[in-house]
Motif scaffolding. Structure first.
Motif, short mmCIF file in Angstrom:
data_model
loop_
_atom_site.label_atom_id
_atom_site.label_comp_id
_atom_site.label_asym_id
_atom_site.label_seq_id
_atom_site.Cartn_x
_atom_site.Cartn_y
_atom_site.Cartn_z
N PRO A 169 2.75 2.02 7.36
CA PRO A 169 2.66 1.63 5.93
C PRO A 169 3.28 0.26 5.66
O PRO A 169 2.76 -0.53 4.88
CB PRO A 169 3.41 2.75 5.23
CG PRO A 169 3.31 3.93 6.15
CD PRO A 169 3.39 3.35 7.51
N ALA A 170 4.44 0.00 6.30
CA ALA A 170 5.09 -1.31 6.11
C ALA A 170 4.22 -2.43 6.65
O ALA A 170 4.13 -3.51 6.05
CB ALA A 170 6.46 -1.31 6.77
N LEU A 171 3.55 -2.20 7.76
CA LEU A 171 2.68 -3.24 8.31
C LEU A 171 1.49 -3.47 7.39
O LEU A 171 1.06 -4.62 7.20
CB LEU A 171 2.21 -2.82 9.70
CG LEU A 171 1.24 -3.79 10.37
CD1 LEU A 171 1.90 -5.14 10.64
CD2 LEU A 171 0.69 -3.22 11.68
N GLN A 172 0.96 -2.39 6.82
CA GLN A 172 -0.16 -2.55 5.90
C GLN A 172 0.23 -3.44 4.72
O GLN A 172 -0.54 -4.31 4.30
CB GLN A 172 -0.61 -1.17 5.41
CG GLN A 172 -1.76 -1.19 4.42
CD GLN A 172 -3.02 -1.79 5.00
OE1 GLN A 172 -3.40 -1.46 6.13
NE2 GLN A 172 -3.67 -2.68 4.27
N THR A 173 1.43 -3.25 4.19
CA THR A 173 1.91 -4.09 3.10
C THR A 173 2.05 -5.53 3.56
O THR A 173 1.69 -6.47 2.84
CB THR A 173 3.26 -3.56 2.59
OG1 THR A 173 3.10 -2.21 2.16
CG2 THR A 173 3.77 -4.41 1.45
N LEU A 174 2.56 -5.71 4.76
CA LEU A 174 2.77 -7.06 5.29
C LEU A 174 1.45 -7.79 5.49
O LEU A 174 1.34 -8.99 5.24
CB LEU A 174 3.53 -6.96 6.61
CG LEU A 174 4.00 -8.27 7.24
CD1 LEU A 174 4.98 -8.99 6.33
CD2 LEU A 174 4.65 -7.99 8.58
#
Length: 744
Positions: free
Chosen positions: A730-735
């Motif tokens: 999820p954090a990578l998707q935001t990034l």
């Protein structure tokens, strides 16, 4: 129906016809049948070529001799008395053949000669009482007839003793049964002939018995030679205990002697009856002496066998050292004495390679040489044992000199070994323990922990047990149990605090623009209490316990599932690490392609990353098999990356020969790239990659200076903490929605 069975049937019919034939035509028919048997036997021997050949040719020569003798007596009746002596030649031929066969099956020894002598004398007693003595006492016989019958009886006894020896030695089978039956038929025929002749039952009855019996001998021998199993008779010894004494047979012979003596006296009553019993009495006396000698030898053999069995129960068969059971017994005795014990566990490093490359005989010779060196080092009060394989143990009461003994073991066992003309070099690792353990299990476990520490420290050394080793061992075992539970329960993607596996992703960026070009999937593990465990710690444990294959498959499935949307939206690929165990699995390529099909990720969006140490330490055959699997995956668009390039194992050969697309340069190079001299070396690596059409990726970028140097060198791509740390999906998707750029 087989040819030998056809011949046996036809010969039996012919023998019946011969027995019923008119006396005038009987001799010719007998010669014809025996000649046919002789020819069939010769044909069988030439076809099957049994070994030893001399045995069977001597037996067949007996049939040939009988055939010629019968032909001469039939054609020239006037020469019959002299020609019939030719029948006696069959016995030395048969006897020598059986002697050679018995020696081939089991070499003759003094014990077996005693057995044969006892059997021969035992059979001689009834032969004297019921055949020879009545024959010699019979009036009206000429000397030639008496000598012939006596010689026939003696030959029968000798051949019977050889036949019994073969019968008890040869392995049961059709060919061996026919061979024994043929000789038995000859012997029984002559025995019946002698008995009937001595007791006045001659004439037509004797002639019929002789003809049927000798023809039976001929066609049974021919059938044996025609049978294919004749090839194996000389090498098919029966597995029996030669040291066992035939007690039942000896008792029967012991009773037979006095019984024959009493019968002889009863049959020859009168004033001279006791003189008639002198020969059986002498035979009985000799028999008793031989039996005493044989039983005495049997007792010595049994005592020797018991000593050997007792030794084997306590000692290793190959080296003669104490075995594991004796070692435990002696170790327990030392612990019970409460004086403290010193224990060394010695393991030869690389011994398995000797067995694999040179064979087990060479490995045994090396173990014997190592044993001799350890014997020379051990003190008079030390116990030296072989625990199994290439592992030895030394129990020593000299606690003060234990470390010195361990050091000398390491030094002496590292000296070259000469095996089969080759010089071999091995080293040894030694675990040292001294103290007062509560049990043998505790002492062995402590010494083993020290041995493992010596192995982990690089081998060719001795390490002393330290309580910290036990704590580390317990922690290692606990971690292995936690990994098993996590894998078995498929506890993946759990939040911190509950434990389990998760996949995090670290971006790989364009060094010039800072935009994310790819991500690397990294496995993370937390214990049930929420403690994060470093991959450097749990991955080796997963390799050791065999869990890495299941973990690797799960990571690949998870990464491909997550990366499908990122590739479709942002055009980025995902890199997944692959273990050596996965690479060596024959189904590896099929499993990867099946995962892509299930998840819907294109092959061009997947990069499989392998460590170069896996390739360098693999055998040539393993490397070739891995290369074929990787080439098949590249045919589906999947790219292959080499990780940790430049860590000291680099081989330029596989960069050129293996199907590789991406070269990931180790952080050891990147950390010094800002230095002028190191920059030149890094430039050479980048140019090497480009000359081989490989995409260079710098790992472990942590400072702006390193990033600037990489831009100057036009490295292309990089990853490291400067750009981003590994993060959940999820954090990578935001990034990715903001496209990460390096810090100013």
């Amino acid at each position: 129906m087989r040819i030998w069975l056809w011949f046996l049937t036809c010969a039996a019919v012919a023998s019946a016809v011969a027995a019923a034939a008119h006396p005038e035509g009987f001799g010719v028919f007998w010669v014809a049948v025996q000649a046919a048997c002789f020819g069939a036997a010769v044909a069988g021997l030439r076809r099957h070529r049994p070994d030893p050949a001399a045995v069977y040719w001597l037996l067949v020569a007996g049939v040939g001799t009988s055939t010629v003798t019968t032909a001469v007596t039939t054609a020239a009746p006037a020469l019959s008395p002299e020609a019939e002596a030719g029948y006696l030649l069959c016995y030395p031929l048969t006897g020598v053949a059986l002697w050679l066969l018995a020696r081939r099956l089991r070499p003759w020894s003094s014990t077996r000669l005693l057995d044969a002598a006892i059997a021969l004398i035992g059979m001689a007693q009834p032969a004297w009482a019921f055949v020879l003595y009545p024959l010699l006492s019979r009036a009206g016989l000429d000397q030639a007839s008496t000598a012939g019958i006596t010689g026939l009886a003696v030959c029968d006894l000798l051949v019977v003793s050889m036949l019994l020896r073969v019968a008890f030695a040869v392995r049961p089978g059709v060919a061996s049964g026919l061979l024994i039956a043929s000789t038995a038929a000859m012997l029984l025929t002559d025995a019946c002939y002698v008995v009937m002749y001595v007791w006045g039952r001659g004439g037509a009855v004797v002639s019929s018995v002789t003809s049927v019996g000798w023809l039976t001998w001929s066609f049974l021998l021919a059938a044996a030679c025609l049978h294919p199993g004749i090839r194996d008779v000389g090498g098919s010894a029966r597995t029996t205990d030669e040291s066992a004494t035939p007690i039942g047979g000896f008792i029967a012979l012991a009773v037979l002697g006095p019984a024959v003596l009493i019968a002889d006296i009863a049959l020859h009553r009168g004033a001279g009856s006791w003189s008639h019993a002198l020969v059986p009495a002498a035979l009985t006396a000799v028999l008793m002496v031989l039996m005493v000698l044989r039983l005495g030898r049997a007792l010595r053999e049994r005592t020797s066998l018991q000593r050997e069995l007792a030794f084997r129960a306590q000692h290793d068969v190959l080296t003669g050292l104490a075995n594991r059971e004796e070692f435990r017994t002696r170790l327990q005795a030392g612990i019970a004495a409460e004086a403290g014990i010193g224990l060394l566990i010695v393991d030869l490093d690389g011994f398995k390679d000797v067995n694999d490359t040179l064979g087990h005989p060479a490995g045994d010779e090396l173990l014997l040489q190592a044993t001799a060196r350890l014997r020379a080092l051990a003190g008079p009060d030390d116990l030296l044992a072989r625990l199994g394989g290439d592992e030895f143990a030394v129990v020593s009461p000299d606690l003060a000199g234990l470390d010195d003994l361990a050091a000398r073991c390491v030094a002496d066992l590292a000296c070259p070994y000469l095996v089969d003309g080759r010089e071999l070099r091995l080293t040894a690792s030694v675990g040292v323990y001294s103290g007062s353990p509560a049990s043998t299990g505790e002492a062995l476990q402590n010494a083993d922990l020290a041995l493992y520490a010596a192995k982990d420290a690089g081998r060719n050394r001795a390490e002393r047990y330290d309580p910290k080793l036990r704590a580390a061992h317990l922690a290692h075992a606990a971690l292995a149990d936690q990994l098993r539970a996590a894998v078995d329960g498929t506890v993946a993607g759990t939040v911190a605090g509950t434990g389990g596996f998760a996949v995090h992703y670290q971006p790989v960026v364009d060094i010039h623009t800072g935009r994310v070009a790819a991500v690397e999937a990294l496995l993370r593990f937390t214990t049930p209490d929420g403690t994060a465990v470093s991959p450097a710690r749990f991955v080796p444990v997963a390799e050791e316990t065999g869990l890495i294959g299941r973990l690797g498959a799960w990571v690949l499935e998870r990464a491909c599932t997550d990366a499908r949307a990122w590739h479709a939206t942002h055009g980025i690929s995902v890199t997944v690490n692959v273990s050596g165990r996965q690479l060596r699995a024959p189904s590896f390529a099929d499993d990867v392609l099946a995962t892509l099909k299930r998840t819907g990720l294109p092959g061009a969006a997947l990069v499989l990353e392998i460590t170069e140490t896996v390739l360098v330490t693999a055998t040539v055959e393993e490397t070739e098999a891995v290369s074929r699997r990787l080439a098949r995956l590249r045919a589906h668009g999947i790219r292959i990356a080499i990780d940790d390039f430049g860590t000291g194992y680099s081989s330029l050969a596989y960069l050129r020969t293996l199907p590789i697309d991406v070269l990931k340069i180790d952080r050891a190079f990147v950390s010094r790239v800002a230095d002028r001299q190191e920059k030149a070396l890094f430039r050479a690596v980048v140019e090497l990659a480009r000359s081989l059409y490989l995409q260079p990726v710098a790992e472990g970028v942590e400072t702006d200076e390193q990033a600037a140097a990489l831009r100057e060198l036009d490295c292309g791509y990089a990853q490291g903490f400067l750009f981003a740390r590994p993060m959940p999906a999820p954090a990578l998707q935001t990034l990715l929605t903001t496209q990460l750029t390096p810090a100013p």
